[in-house]
Design a protein around this motif. Structure first.
Motif, PDB file in Angstrom:
ATOM      1  N   ALA A 326     -20.644-103.963 -83.179  1.00 18.82           N
ATOM      2  CA  ALA A 326     -20.743-105.257 -82.493  1.00 18.82           C
ATOM      3  C   ALA A 326     -20.118-106.393 -83.298  1.00 18.82           C
ATOM      4  O   ALA A 326     -19.914-107.491 -82.783  1.00 18.82           O
ATOM      5  N   ARG A 328     -17.099-108.185 -86.023  1.00 22.96           N
ATOM      6  CA  ARG A 328     -15.647-108.186 -86.191  1.00 22.96           C
ATOM      7  C   ARG A 328     -15.276-107.120 -87.218  1.00 22.96           C
ATOM      8  O   ARG A 328     -15.840-107.070 -88.303  1.00 22.96           O
ATOM      9  N   ARG A 365     -15.310 -97.408 -80.663  1.00 25.88           N
ATOM     10  CA  ARG A 365     -15.971 -98.327 -79.727  1.00 25.88           C
ATOM     11  C   ARG A 365     -16.048 -97.727 -78.323  1.00 25.88           C
ATOM     12  O   ARG A 365     -17.079 -97.844 -77.638  1.00 25.88           O
ATOM     13  N   TYR A 381     -20.376-105.631 -68.803  1.00 27.16           N
ATOM     14  CA  TYR A 381     -20.111-106.720 -69.739  1.00 27.16           C
ATOM     15  C   TYR A 381     -21.073-106.663 -70.923  1.00 27.16           C
ATOM     16  O   TYR A 381     -20.732-107.043 -72.049  1.00 27.16           O
ATOM     17  N   GLU A 382     -22.299-106.144 -70.689  1.00 29.39           N
ATOM     18  CA  GLU A 382     -23.257-106.007 -71.792  1.00 29.39           C
ATOM     19  C   GLU A 382     -22.810-104.902 -72.751  1.00 29.39           C
ATOM     20  O   GLU A 382     -22.909-105.056 -73.979  1.00 29.39           O
ATOM     21  N   SER A 384     -19.719-103.899 -73.167  1.00 31.22           N
ATOM     22  CA  SER A 384     -18.526-104.429 -73.824  1.00 31.22           C
ATOM     23  C   SER A 384     -18.913-105.274 -75.034  1.00 31.22           C
ATOM     24  O   SER A 384     -18.341-105.137 -76.121  1.00 31.22           O
ATOM     25  N   ASN A 385     -19.896-106.126 -74.861  1.00 33.71           N
ATOM     26  CA  ASN A 385     -20.335-106.992 -75.942  1.00 33.71           C
ATOM     27  C   ASN A 385     -21.007-106.196 -77.055  1.00 33.71           C
ATOM     28  O   ASN A 385     -20.785-106.450 -78.249  1.00 33.71           O
ATOM     29  N   GLU A 386     -21.787-105.198 -76.679  1.00 38.03           N
ATOM     30  CA  GLU A 386     -22.529-104.418 -77.678  1.00 38.03           C
ATOM     31  C   GLU A 386     -21.599-103.628 -78.590  1.00 38.03           C
ATOM     32  O   GLU A 386     -21.894-103.434 -79.769  1.00 38.03           O
ATOM     33  N   GLY A 388     -18.480-104.489 -79.315  1.00 37.24           N
ATOM     34  CA  GLY A 388     -17.587-105.353 -80.074  1.00 37.24           C
ATOM     35  C   GLY A 388     -16.279-105.757 -79.430  1.00 37.24           C
ATOM     36  O   GLY A 388     -15.375-106.224 -80.132  1.00 37.24           O
ATOM     37  N   GLU A 390     -13.863-108.214 -77.244  1.00 38.35           N
ATOM     38  CA  GLU A 390     -13.854-109.666 -77.086  1.00 38.35           C
ATOM     39  C   GLU A 390     -14.125-110.102 -75.657  1.00 38.35           C
ATOM     40  O   GLU A 390     -14.543-111.235 -75.409  1.00 38.35           O
ATOM     41  N   SER A 391     -13.877-109.224 -74.678  1.00 34.88           N
ATOM     42  CA  SER A 391     -14.158-109.552 -73.288  1.00 34.88           C
ATOM     43  C   SER A 391     -14.311-108.272 -72.496  1.00 34.88           C
ATOM     44  O   SER A 391     -13.785-107.214 -72.879  1.00 34.88           O
ATOM     45  N   ALA A 392     -15.031-108.367 -71.374  1.00 35.18           N
ATOM     46  CA  ALA A 392     -15.205-107.205 -70.505  1.00 35.18           C
ATOM     47  C   ALA A 392     -13.869-106.788 -69.894  1.00 35.18           C
ATOM     48  O   ALA A 392     -13.631-105.595 -69.661  1.00 35.18           O
TER      49      ALA A 392
END
Length: 427
Positions: A326, A328, A365, A381-382, A384-386, A388, A390-392
């Protein structure tokens, strides 16, 4: 092309209809003509059309009798457009049955009127074709089992009672004293990367058919370059002595068929089936030791050679990446964590890994996203964020590039029907 058959006892009417439209440009093909209903019925039975344009009044057999004969078995096709005269207008209005979808007055017949009637008929034909299409095959029990194995490898199954209940429903039995996970690694030639999806599917399927001939196992696809194999072992059985011959023989068979080498990384045995995620992590760490002269490698806690040491360093970096997805994970930032220069870390990956640093982060990832999809109901989208991204949007783009389908399609394929079945079972 929508197939059309024309029937009229007047030759000039038949010729006129054939020349009235540019049939192929409109998506139609005139597959035959006839001068009466009996002649038409014989031709229609031999080569069924989608639409019949037929006169009502004809010798031997009229248009309505023709339509009735075509539908005596209850079929909805072909649909009929009837040609009539002013005197028969009211009669025809009362006879819109037998698959008749429209009628046209012959004396007023125009290209526009015929084209409009054909469009109306084609709509009925296409609807009927959709109804006749075979239903999507029911999701097989194996797809449910694959989902359970993905959950096992993700480490998300912790409730033993629930796990036992799922195993009973799926007719799965885990009663071996210990288990080990072998990771099959597909070595794809550069020229074959554009066929990776087809190649990966074929290799995984053949591995699932071949390896059980040498040792009991369960094969589960993980990503386009890797598949996991769960192998039961007896108490005190040595993994290397038992499994190496089976893996080598299977790898040779797969290579002979697909011309792509298969390397095997094998984790440590675990005694609890709910801990096989650890064995798989060991196998992932061991991937870095694989090479052409060592296509089967077993995990050892202590490196034996300098090459092993560098590979173990890469394995440690890879494990850090897996545990911090999650965050960088640029080359500079990860290198700083291990007190390496970015160039040195990049070289380590180039010399001791199947892929470069960036490729590994991306693939890891996506693999983590797939595990999350298999074990949770999180939104795209959740997820995608989990993991790492940057956007869905970018996540979906990368996912489709690597997996061949979008995240939504993957979830529907792997999970959709299973969720319904699970709810029905009260799980």
């Amino acid at each position: 092309m929508t197939r059309i058959f024309l029937v009229d006892d007047e030759p000039l009417v038949l010729i006129g209809m054939q020349g009235m439209l540019n049939w192929s440009e409109l998506g139609y093909e005139v597959v035959g003509t006839a001068r009466n209903g009996a002649e038409a019925l014989k031709a229609i039975e031999e080569k069924p059309p989608d639409i019949v344009v037929s006169d009502i009044r004809m010798p031997v057999m009229d248009g309505f009798t023709l339509a009735e004969s075509c539908h005596k078995d209850g079929s909805a096709l072909p649909v009929f457009i009837m040609l009539t005269s002013y005197e028969e207008f009211d009669y025809v209005k009362r006879s819109m049955r037998l698959g008749v979808v429209d009628y046209l007055v012959k004396i007023d017949l125009t290209a526009e009127g015929l084209a409009a009637a054909l469009d109306k008929a084609r709509t009925v034909v296409e609807k009927e074709h959709r109804l006749q299409e075979p239903s999507a095959p029911a999701v097989s029990m194996d797809s449910y089992r694959d989902r359970l194995f993905l959950q096992l490898y993700s480490g998300s199954l912790t409730d033993r009672a629930r796990f036992d209940r799922q195993c009973a429903e799926l007719d799965l039995h885990f009663d071996a004293p210990q288990y080990v996970v072998a990771l099959g690694s597909l070595q794809v030639p550069e020229q074959a990367t554009d066929q990776l999806l087809t190649l990966s599917t074929g290799v995984t399927r053949m591995a699932a058919e071949t390896l059980p001939k040498y040792h009991p196992c369960r094969v589960t696809g993980m990503d386009l370059r890797h598949f996991s194999v769960l192998l039961p072992l007896q108490e005190g059985e040595d993994p290397e002595a038992t499994l190496a011959p089976a893996l080598q023989a299977t790898g040779q068979i797969l290579y002979n068929y697909f011309s792509s080498p298969i390397y095997w990384a094998v984790g440590r045995p675990v005694k609890d089936i709910l801990q096989v995620a650890q064995s798989q992590k060991d196998a992932f760490a061991t991937l870095q030791l694989l090479r052409s002269d060592a296509p089967v490698v077993f995990y050892h806690e202590r490196p034996n050679t300098p090459l092993d040491h560098r590979a173990q360093v890469v394995a440690q970096v890879q494990q850090y990446i897996r545990e911090h997805l999650a965050e960088r994970l640029t080359l500079n930032e990860v290198a700083a964590v291990f007190n390496f220069s970015p160039n040195y870390l990049s070289q380590l990956f180039a010399q001791n890994s199947e892929s470069g640093f960036v490729e590994f982060v991306t693939a890891t990832r996506i693999a983590a996203a797939k595990e999350t999809m298999a074990s949770t109901d999180m939104k795209i989208y959740e997820i995608s964020n989990e993991v790492g991204f940057e956007s869905a949007f970018y996540f979906s783009k990368v996912f489709k590039k690597l997996e061949g389908v979008s995240p939504r399609e993957y979830i529907q394929r792997m999970k959709g029907s299973y969720v319904d079945a699970k709810d029905d079972a009260g799980i």
